[in-house]
Design a protein around this motif. Structure first.
Motif, PDB file in Angstrom:
ATOM      1  N   GLU A  26       0.833  -1.206   0.000  1.00 48.74           N
ATOM      2  CA  GLU A  26       0.000   0.000   0.000  1.00 48.74           C
ATOM      3  C   GLU A  26       0.869   1.259   0.000  1.00 48.74           C
ATOM      4  O   GLU A  26       0.591   2.229  -0.713  1.00 48.74           O
ATOM      5  N   VAL A  27       1.947   1.236   0.792  1.00 50.39           N
ATOM      6  CA  VAL A  27       2.891   2.356   0.799  1.00 50.39           C
ATOM      7  C   VAL A  27       3.552   2.497  -0.567  1.00 50.39           C
ATOM      8  O   VAL A  27       3.713   3.608  -1.090  1.00 50.39           O
ATOM      9  N   ARG A  29       2.343   1.706  -3.464  1.00 58.21           N
ATOM     10  CA  ARG A  29       1.392   2.295  -4.411  1.00 58.21           C
ATOM     11  C   ARG A  29       1.317   3.802  -4.240  1.00 58.21           C
ATOM     12  O   ARG A  29       1.214   4.548  -5.226  1.00 58.21           O
ATOM     13  N   GLU A  30       1.354   4.252  -2.991  1.00 56.39           N
ATOM     14  CA  GLU A  30       1.346   5.698  -2.732  1.00 56.39           C
ATOM     15  C   GLU A  30       2.589   6.363  -3.320  1.00 56.39           C
ATOM     16  O   GLU A  30       2.525   7.497  -3.816  1.00 56.39           O
ATOM     17  N   ARG A  32       4.256   5.162  -5.868  1.00 59.88           N
ATOM     18  CA  ARG A  32       4.305   4.800  -7.296  1.00 59.88           C
ATOM     19  C   ARG A  32       5.597   4.072  -7.630  1.00 59.88           C
ATOM     20  O   ARG A  32       6.268   4.346  -8.628  1.00 59.88           O
ATOM     21  N   SER A 299      -6.123   3.951   7.263  1.00 64.67           N
ATOM     22  CA  SER A 299      -4.832   3.618   6.661  1.00 64.67           C
ATOM     23  C   SER A 299      -3.749   4.627   7.020  1.00 64.67           C
ATOM     24  O   SER A 299      -3.907   5.835   6.825  1.00 64.67           O
ATOM     25  N   ALA A 301      -0.810   4.290   5.544  1.00 61.99           N
ATOM     26  CA  ALA A 301       0.087   4.231   4.386  1.00 61.99           C
ATOM     27  C   ALA A 301       0.385   5.595   3.768  1.00 61.99           C
ATOM     28  O   ALA A 301       1.546   5.876   3.441  1.00 61.99           O
ATOM     29  N   PRO A 302      -0.610   6.462   3.573  1.00 57.26           N
ATOM     30  CA  PRO A 302      -0.284   7.774   2.994  1.00 57.26           C
ATOM     31  C   PRO A 302       0.710   8.573   3.833  1.00 57.26           C
ATOM     32  O   PRO A 302       1.605   9.228   3.290  1.00 57.26           O
ATOM     33  N   ALA A 305       4.172   6.998   3.389  1.00 54.81           N
ATOM     34  CA  ALA A 305       4.690   7.308   2.055  1.00 54.81           C
ATOM     35  C   ALA A 305       5.187   8.746   1.973  1.00 54.81           C
ATOM     36  O   ALA A 305       6.251   9.016   1.395  1.00 54.81           O
ATOM     37  N   ARG A 306       4.438   9.678   2.553  1.00 52.82           N
ATOM     38  CA  ARG A 306       4.868  11.086   2.525  1.00 52.82           C
ATOM     39  C   ARG A 306       6.157  11.272   3.305  1.00 52.82           C
ATOM     40  O   ARG A 306       7.053  12.015   2.881  1.00 52.82           O
ATOM     41  N   SER A 309       9.027   9.852   1.304  1.00 51.16           N
ATOM     42  CA  SER A 309       9.337  10.765   0.199  1.00 51.16           C
ATOM     43  C   SER A 309      10.141  11.959   0.679  1.00 51.16           C
ATOM     44  O   SER A 309      11.108  12.376   0.035  1.00 51.16           O
TER      45      SER A 309
END
Length: 325
Positions: A26-27, A29-30, A32, A299, A301-302, A305-306, A309
């Protein structure tokens, strides 16, 4: 000059252990990207084997593993993954632990006890980790145990926004289930603009996971109450708190926590509790179901992921929480 490869930019690699691959994907996918392929298996005697199936040289590697049950197996697997990356010349290795095992053992309550949270930090450093990323550590002081950057992420905005959408905050009281959660509860009250209540409890050091509620301090009668905590393990703290609030006239009781550990008969215990909703994040896999449907899983995950990043791009992880007190 021939035979020299073109110098490329650093690459981000997300590496997942076997504890909770769904969250890692899931991470990914966030972000990409794809999760890095790894050969992970066990020998007949239980020893763990790790081999990365593509080059990691010069990469910015993020090793994600939640320390769910069997906790010691997944911690050891993550340590071995870090060691493999170090020996394969990864440029930087960040250990991502949505839920850090042994975090509750962050100080000595009595003589001859370990400080296991410090040992965890030392183990990851010894394995070759350059950086640590975690969500809602049991206490903030754990950041000082790791000799390197620590990105301490908070699920408060995610959980608080859910509560705001489903409860009238004008009739809401935020409840700290013990003295240790008061600072976090204050952040909730600052965000939601509602009053604070505190439950005074005492644990028996000879009987782990057992709680006695002594008194509720604050305005709860005729109001909706949300009990906040970093984790729910056996469910004892939340169940006793919900009972105390109902006895004192609360019209509705919710609970919000980052980590749903749910050990032993926690699900059965929580199902019988006087809770309208139980809101957690997916830092840990929820392997058991709540028949009542009162469990809400948000979730994380977002956010992960941030943060990944920002670290990869040399940005600011703190900026994710600007405006939080």
């Amino acid at each position: 000059m021939t035979g020299i490869k073109q110098v490329s930019e650093k690459k981000l690699m997300l590496c997942s252990g076997r504890a909770y691959p769904d969250l890692a994907h899931e991470v990914a996918r966030e972000l990409r990207i794809e999760v890095t392929p790894i050969d992970l298996r066990e020998f007949a005697n239980g020893e763990i084997y790790v081999r990365f199936e593509e080059s990691v040289r010069g990469s910015d590697a993020f090793v994600i593993q939640s320390h769910s049950a069997p906790i010691n197996t997944w911690i050891m697997e993550q340590l071995i993954m870090v060691d493999a990356l170090k020996r394969a010349s990864a440029r930087r290795i960040t250990v991502v632990v949505p839920f850090l095992g042994y975090a509750r053992q962050d100080k000595k309550h009595r003589g001859r006890e370990p400080i296991s949270a410090r040992l965890m930090a030392d183990l990851f450093a010894a394995a070759g980790a350059d950086r640590l990323m975690a969500v809602d550590l049991h206490t903030a002081q754990i950041q000082g145990f790791f000799d390197g950057p620590v990105d301490h992420l908070h699920a408060l905005p995610l959980l608080a926004d859910y509560v705001t959408r489903h409860v009238d905050t004008r009739q809401l009281t935020v409840v700290a289930p013990d003295a240790g959660r008061v600072r976090v509860a204050e952040k909730w009250t600052d965000r939601l603009g509602c009053p604070l209540a505190i439950i005074h409890k005492r644990r028996d050091t000879e009987r782990p996971n057992e709680v006695s509620v002594h008194e509720v301090v604050g305005e709860v009668a005729g109001r909706a109450c949300v009990i906040i905590d970093d984790m729910i393990d056996t469910g004892g703290t939340v169940v006793r708190a919900a009972e105390a609030l109902a006895d004192r006239g609360a019209t509705q009781v919710l609970a919000a926590a980052t980590h749903g550990v749910f050990s032993g008969d926690a699900v059965e215990r929580l199902e019988k509790a006087n809770l309208a909703r139980l809101v957690i994040t997916n830092t840990l896999p929820t392997l058991t179901r709540f028949p009542s449907g009162r469990l809400v899983v948000l979730s994380i995950a977002p956010l992960l992921a941030r943060a990944i990043s920002e670290v990869f791009l040399e940005g600011s992880v703190t900026s994710l929480f600007e405006g939080e007190s």
